[in-house]
Design an enzyme around this catalytic site. Structure first.
Site, PDB file in Angstrom:
ATOM      1  N   LEU A  78       0.827  -1.210   0.000  1.00 35.94           N
ATOM      2  CA  LEU A  78       0.000   0.000   0.000  1.00 35.94           C
ATOM      3  C   LEU A  78       0.862   1.261   0.000  1.00 35.94           C
ATOM      4  CD1 LEU A  78       0.139   1.350   3.093  1.00 35.94           C
ATOM      5  CD2 LEU A  78      -1.370  -0.550   3.598  1.00 35.94           C
ATOM      6  N   CYS A 126       9.624   4.688   2.839  1.00 28.58           N
ATOM      7  CA  CYS A 126       9.794   3.359   2.229  1.00 28.58           C
ATOM      8  C   CYS A 126      10.914   3.281   1.193  1.00 28.58           C
ATOM      9  CB  CYS A 126       8.486   2.930   1.588  1.00 28.58           C
ATOM     10  SG  CYS A 126       7.137   2.927   2.769  1.00 28.58           S
TER      11      CYS A 126
HETATM   12  C1  UGA Z   1       5.726   3.112  -1.685  1.00 29.59           C
HETATM   13  C2  UGA Z   1       5.210   2.120  -2.734  1.00 29.59           C
HETATM   14  O1  UGA Z   1       4.624   2.850  -3.820  1.00 29.59           O
HETATM   15  C3  UGA Z   1       4.184   1.180  -2.140  1.00 29.59           C
HETATM   16  O2  UGA Z   1       3.784   0.206  -3.112  1.00 29.59           O
HETATM   17  C4  UGA Z   1       4.829   0.449  -0.935  1.00 29.59           C
HETATM   18  O3  UGA Z   1       3.912  -0.434  -0.310  1.00 29.59           O
HETATM   19  C5  UGA Z   1       5.278   1.497   0.068  1.00 29.59           C
HETATM   20  O4  UGA Z   1       6.237   2.361  -0.562  1.00 29.59           O
HETATM   21  C6  UGA Z   1       5.906   0.763   1.220  1.00 29.59           C
HETATM   22  O5  UGA Z   1       6.954   0.147   1.046  1.00 29.59           O
HETATM   23  O6  UGA Z   1       5.279   0.674   2.297  1.00 29.59           O
HETATM   24  P1  UGA Z   1       4.828   5.429  -0.664  1.00 29.59           P
HETATM   25  O7  UGA Z   1       6.183   5.565  -0.049  1.00 29.59           O
HETATM   26  O8  UGA Z   1       3.624   5.666   0.165  1.00 29.59           O
HETATM   27  O9  UGA Z   1       4.644   3.927  -1.265  1.00 29.59           O
HETATM   28  O10 UGA Z   1       4.748   6.484  -1.831  1.00 29.59           O
HETATM   29  P2  UGA Z   1       4.819   6.589  -3.425  1.00 29.59           P
HETATM   30  O11 UGA Z   1       3.569   7.218  -3.872  1.00 29.59           O
HETATM   31  O12 UGA Z   1       5.195   5.327  -4.085  1.00 29.59           O
HETATM   32  O13 UGA Z   1       5.983   7.659  -3.584  1.00 29.59           O
HETATM   33  C7  UGA Z   1       7.301   7.425  -3.107  1.00 29.59           C
HETATM   34  C8  UGA Z   1       8.205   8.597  -3.485  1.00 29.59           C
HETATM   35  O14 UGA Z   1       8.466   8.630  -4.877  1.00 29.59           O
HETATM   36  C9  UGA Z   1       7.594   9.967  -3.147  1.00 29.59           C
HETATM   37  O15 UGA Z   1       8.616  10.809  -2.670  1.00 29.59           O
HETATM   38  C10 UGA Z   1       7.074  10.443  -4.493  1.00 29.59           C
HETATM   39  O16 UGA Z   1       6.957  11.827  -4.569  1.00 29.59           O
HETATM   40  C11 UGA Z   1       8.162   9.911  -5.404  1.00 29.59           C
HETATM   41  N1  UGA Z   1       7.710   9.782  -6.805  1.00 29.59           N
HETATM   42  C12 UGA Z   1       6.686   8.956  -7.100  1.00 29.59           C
HETATM   43  C13 UGA Z   1       8.367  10.477  -7.807  1.00 29.59           C
HETATM   44  O17 UGA Z   1       9.324  11.225  -7.543  1.00 29.59           O
HETATM   45  N2  UGA Z   1       7.969  10.293  -9.098  1.00 29.59           N
HETATM   46  C14 UGA Z   1       6.937   9.473  -9.424  1.00 29.59           C
HETATM   47  O18 UGA Z   1       6.641   9.357 -10.632  1.00 29.59           O
HETATM   48  C15 UGA Z   1       6.291   8.785  -8.407  1.00 29.59           C
END
Ligand code: UGA
Length: 437
Positions: A151, A258
């Protein structure tokens, strides 16, 4: 089915509420009495959309209970899920102290053939560690399995109710059957694999997504040397179904609790088994260097931060959360203050002041605002860090200071450059054309 979830952090609370909503009887256990008292009143200890309602409904229907008492919850539970924190050092080494403490607390109450399912993110070999720890603690036979979590914060309830897959790591058919039954109402493929594969799949998923983001970021940097627009490049390659256009926008690097942690842990694990040079080391190093490099480049563009007022829009690490762990703001705000800027922070949910992130010697230079319009009204530079809808849909033309030069940094390419220029700002995105410096 009756289950216990040990650890009422983010994953534990969301999972407890969702499993209870399926009609299971769920005990959420934690040693933190204050947190348990809040949860008993359906108050989540963090901001997450739709969670408070689900906690209220499932407690009212008597499906969900929060307690500090293992002796009540564990003997009744067919499955005991471990969802405690697994902090890791800067080098990526994982600390299993809380896992061990949870096992120690539950061991004396185990009844034969219960399943201990690890949901916390732990390295693949930790399954053996858990088995051997349990054998030291109790003679009661039990099964050990892994059910990694996929998630995302900010959409955790939705993701748990609509998962892309359910991954179960186990060795026995009866354990697969029981864990499948736990997830019964969900319409998602169930992947039944061995426990180490399940743990590896958790690291692999996060490391792959982090690599993808870093790839987009590196492309963006190259675009700034040759006039290409990275958004156009990503659109062009996204038509290849092997690549796709999802999860693909460049920015200041990934943050949160994460990706940085899991990539560091996978890098550490790789080194520990002899793979000194590995992709994961590099990805994490590049991510860590990125913020300082971009900040230096923005500093040149605006003619230095000293004496300027900067509105930092978006303090959480992403939208729909109040979590500031490894958020870009936590690096950028102290750095801007050190370099002599006055900083006005805005976020609909998150605050840096709550977490001692603003150095005390710079308190005078920092303010947080409850309204976006108030945060930007005296700003020379607008730094749009996070894509909260309230920020990306705001009419910045209405707060433009006529007659003065104002810079607009779109750190996640969420704005139309032409629109921002039409409002009267100087625009800078990430990888959106040549930067001559
Ligand atoms: C992430 C994973 O997406 C989940 O599947 C996983 O379960 C979770 O870690 C975990 O290990 O518990 P999360 O950390 O909530 O989830 O957030 P994301 O939406 O995936 O974003 C992570 C980071 O990447 C954020 O800093 C976001 O801004 C960045 N990001 C995301 C980008 O820089 N570019 C993108 O295109 C997408």
């Amino acid at each position: 089915m009756t289950i216990s979830i040990i650890g009422t952090g983010f994953v534990g609370v969301v999972s407890a509420a969702v499993f209870a909503s399926f009609g299971h009887t769920v005990y959420g256990i934690d040693i933190d009495e204050k947190k348990i008292r809040m949860l008993q009143k359906a108050q989540p200890p963090f901001y997450e959309p739709n969670l408070a309602e689900l906690l209220r409904e499932t407690q009212q229907s008597n499906q969900l209970h929060f307690t500090t008492d293992y002796s009540v919850a564990i003997p009744q539970s067919e499955i005991c899920i471990i969802a405690v924190g697994t902090p890791s050092g800067k080098d990526g080494s994982v600390d299993l102290t809380y896992v061990d403490a949870a096992l120690t607390s539950l061991a004396e109450y185990l009844v034969p053939n219960q399943i201990i399912a690890i949901k916390s993110t732990v390295p693949p070999h930790a399954v053996d560690h858990v088995k051997s720890k349990l054998s030291e603690l109790t003679k009661t036979p039990c099964y050990v399995a892994t059910i990694p979590e996929f998630l995302r914060e900010g959409s955790a309830v939705y993701d748990t109710l609509h998962p892309s897959r359910i991954v179960i790591g186990a060795d026995q058919p009866e354990v697969f059957a029981k864990l499948e039954q736990l997830h019964k109402p969900l319409a998602a493929p169930v992947i039944k694999i061995n426990p180490a594969s399940a743990q590896m799949s958790k690291y692999a998923a996060n490391a792959y997504l982090a690599t993808r983001i870093m790839f987009a970021n590196q492309l963006a940097d190259l675009c700034e040397t040759n006039g290409a627009d990275v958004q156009e490049v990503l659109t062009a390659i996204g038509y290849d179904p092997r690549i796709g256009s999802h999860y693909w926008y460049p920015g200041l690097g990934y943050g949160g609790s994460c990706f940085p942690k899991d990539v560091r842990e996978l890098a550490h694990y790789s080194r520990s088994v002899g793979a000194k040079h590995n992709l994961f080391n590099k990805i994490q190093d590049l991510n860590e260097e990125r913020l300082s490099q971009l900040l230096a480049s923005y500093s040149k563009w605006v003619g230095g931060w000293d004496g300027k007022t900067v509105a930092v829009l978006g303090l959480a690490f992403k939208p729909n959360t109040d979590d500031v762990r490894e958020a870009p703001s936590t690096h950028i705000v102290p750095e801007l203050l050190r370099q002599g800027a006055r900083v006005y922070g805005y976020d609909p949910e998150a605050s840096l002041l709550k977490f001692n992130i603003v150095p005390t010697e710079h308190f005078q230079q920092y303010r947080e605002f409850e309204s976006l319009a108030a945060a930007v009204q005296d700003a020379d530079i607008l730094l749009a860090l996070i894509e909260w809808p309230i920020i990306t849909s705001f009419d910045f033309g209405s707060v433009r200071k006529a007659g003065s030069k104002q810079w607009f940094i779109d750190a996640r390419n969420q704005f139309d450059p032409k629109q921002v220029q039409d409002w009267g700002f100087l625009y800078r995105g990430v990888g959106r054309g040549r930067i001559d410096q």
